[in-house]
Design a protein around this motif. Structure first.
Motif, mmCIF file in Angstrom:
data_model
loop_
_atom_site.group_PDB
_atom_site.id
_atom_site.type_symbol
_atom_site.label_atom_id
_atom_site.label_comp_id
_atom_site.label_asym_id
_atom_site.label_seq_id
_atom_site.Cartn_x
_atom_site.Cartn_y
_atom_site.Cartn_z
ATOM 1 N N PHE A 187 36.281 59.316 12.649
ATOM 2 C CA PHE A 187 35.193 60.280 12.687
ATOM 3 C C PHE A 187 34.960 60.779 14.113
ATOM 4 O O PHE A 187 34.804 61.983 14.349
ATOM 5 N N ILE A 188 34.980 59.869 15.075
ATOM 6 C CA ILE A 188 34.808 60.246 16.480
ATOM 7 C C ILE A 188 35.981 61.119 16.913
ATOM 8 O O ILE A 188 35.796 62.148 17.569
ATOM 9 N N ASP A 189 37.174 60.722 16.541
ATOM 10 C CA ASP A 189 38.379 61.488 16.862
ATOM 11 C C ASP A 189 38.274 62.912 16.309
ATOM 12 O O ASP A 189 38.510 63.892 17.024
ATOM 13 N N ALA A 190 37.885 63.045 15.060
ATOM 14 C CA ALA A 190 37.792 64.359 14.414
ATOM 15 C C ALA A 190 36.720 65.226 15.065
ATOM 16 O O ALA A 190 36.945 66.425 15.312
ATOM 17 N N GLN A 191 35.565 64.653 15.372
ATOM 18 C CA GLN A 191 34.485 65.442 15.958
ATOM 19 C C GLN A 191 34.777 65.842 17.400
ATOM 20 O O GLN A 191 34.459 66.955 17.824
ATOM 21 N N LYS A 201 23.751 63.223 11.018
ATOM 22 C CA LYS A 201 23.480 62.805 9.638
ATOM 23 C C LYS A 201 24.718 62.202 8.971
ATOM 24 O O LYS A 201 24.645 61.764 7.836
ATOM 25 N N GLY A 202 25.862 62.251 9.665
ATOM 26 C CA GLY A 202 27.083 61.676 9.113
ATOM 27 C C GLY A 202 28.008 62.686 8.463
ATOM 28 O O GLY A 202 29.033 62.312 7.890
ATOM 29 N N GLU A 203 27.682 63.978 8.539
ATOM 30 C CA GLU A 203 28.537 65.011 7.954
ATOM 31 C C GLU A 203 29.700 65.318 8.895
ATOM 32 O O GLU A 203 29.535 65.326 10.112
ATOM 33 N N GLY A 256 20.575 46.930 8.820
ATOM 34 C CA GLY A 256 21.098 46.128 9.916
ATOM 35 C C GLY A 256 22.613 46.018 9.913
ATOM 36 O O GLY A 256 23.235 45.882 10.953
ATOM 37 N N ASP A 257 23.264 46.084 8.752
ATOM 38 C CA ASP A 257 24.705 45.930 8.681
ATOM 39 C C ASP A 257 25.458 47.220 9.017
ATOM 40 O O ASP A 257 26.665 47.217 9.130
ATOM 41 N N ASP A 258 24.758 48.332 9.190
ATOM 42 C CA ASP A 258 25.408 49.625 9.296
ATOM 43 C C ASP A 258 25.488 50.146 10.730
ATOM 44 O O ASP A 258 25.618 51.345 10.952
ATOM 45 N N THR A 259 25.420 49.256 11.729
ATOM 46 C CA THR A 259 25.397 49.727 13.113
ATOM 47 C C THR A 259 26.715 50.375 13.532
ATOM 48 O O THR A 259 26.717 51.251 14.378
ATOM 49 N N THR A 260 27.845 49.978 12.962
ATOM 50 C CA THR A 260 29.116 50.609 13.313
ATOM 51 C C THR A 260 29.093 52.082 12.928
ATOM 52 O O THR A 260 29.449 52.941 13.703
ATOM 53 N N THR A 261 28.631 52.379 11.728
ATOM 54 C CA THR A 261 28.531 53.765 11.288
ATOM 55 C C THR A 261 27.537 54.521 12.155
ATOM 56 O O THR A 261 27.777 55.674 12.511
ATOM 57 N N THR A 262 26.445 53.892 12.502
ATOM 58 C CA THR A 262 25.439 54.536 13.337
ATOM 59 C C THR A 262 26.007 54.847 14.714
ATOM 60 O O THR A 262 25.816 55.945 15.225
ATOM 61 N N LYS A 263 26.722 53.905 15.295
ATOM 62 C CA LYS A 263 27.333 54.144 16.605
ATOM 63 C C LYS A 263 28.414 55.209 16.509
ATOM 64 O O LYS A 263 28.581 56.020 17.417
ATOM 65 N N THR A 264 29.123 55.232 15.424
ATOM 66 C CA THR A 264 30.148 56.249 15.216
ATOM 67 C C THR A 264 29.502 57.631 15.155
ATOM 68 O O THR A 264 29.968 58.572 15.785
ATOM 69 N N ARG A 265 28.407 57.744 14.424
ATOM 70 C CA ARG A 265 27.693 59.023 14.348
ATOM 71 C C ARG A 265 27.117 59.392 15.711
ATOM 72 O O ARG A 265 27.109 60.564 16.085
ATOM 73 N N PHE A 266 26.635 58.394 16.441
ATOM 74 C CA PHE A 266 26.116 58.643 17.791
ATOM 75 C C PHE A 266 27.196 59.262 18.669
ATOM 76 O O PHE A 266 26.983 60.280 19.310
#
Length: 176
Positions: free
Chosen positions: A77-81, A162-164, A17-27
């Motif tokens: 991460f979003i910027d790089a991708q 997957k976050g790579e 539940g605390d990791d939604t920022t990372t999840t949205k970033t990966r999205f």
């Protein structure tokens, strides 16, 4: 499970539940890559006679460009991708354009040699046949470029999901 152990499913990924920022970033990183496939539905326009070469390069680039402009400051991460996706699409377009020009110019030069020797009706027919043969590989190169594009974009999207931090092979880095 108490309130602190709840899991959230977002884009097919189960995370704490605390990791939604990372999840949205990966999205958003995934969407940067997938959005470059906006050209796929436009393939049907080929049958209407619309010259796709005028439309397709912009659809490759438009999705990643819009996401990069809107989301680049939200997370590195979003910027790089988004930049990676943009660089790949620009590079693939330039590689395909270079191959097309090589085939067209090469075919034109080969076709012009008989005319320079002696222009007559039979040679003109030969020239047209040579030009057709020179342009035939284009019917392979452009679809092959689209297949390579789709395959690498899907690979990138799955890795980013997957976050790579995915890097496309053999591309020019225009956007830094």
């Amino acid at each position: 499970m108490d309130g602190n152990d709840t899991k959230k499913a977002f884009w097919g990924i189960i995370v704490d539940g605390d990791d939604t920022t990372t999840t949205k970033t990966r999205f958003w990183g995934t969407i940067c890559h997938i959005s470059s496939l906006a050209w796929l539905p436009l393939i049907g326009l080929w049958f209407t006679g619309i010259p796709l070469i005028l439309i397709l390069p912009f659809t490759y680039i438009l999705g990643p460009l819009v996401i990069w402009r809107l989301k680049k400051n939200q997370h590195p991460f979003i910027d790089a991708q988004a930049k990676e996706s943009l660089n790949f699409q620009i590079s693939l377009f330039l590689y395909t354009l270079a191959l097309a020009l090589i085939y067209i110019l090469g075919g034109f030069l080969i076709a012009m040699l008989p005319i320079l020797a002696s222009p007559d009706a039979e040679r003109m027919k030969t020239i047209i046949d040579v030009l057709r043969m020179a342009l035939t590989p284009m019917t392979i190169i452009i679809p092959l470029s689209g297949i390579v594009d789709a395959a690498l974009v899907i690979t990138a999207a799955l890795k980013v999901r997957k976050g790579e931090n995915y890097r496309y092979p053999n591309i020019l880095r225009f956007v830094k």
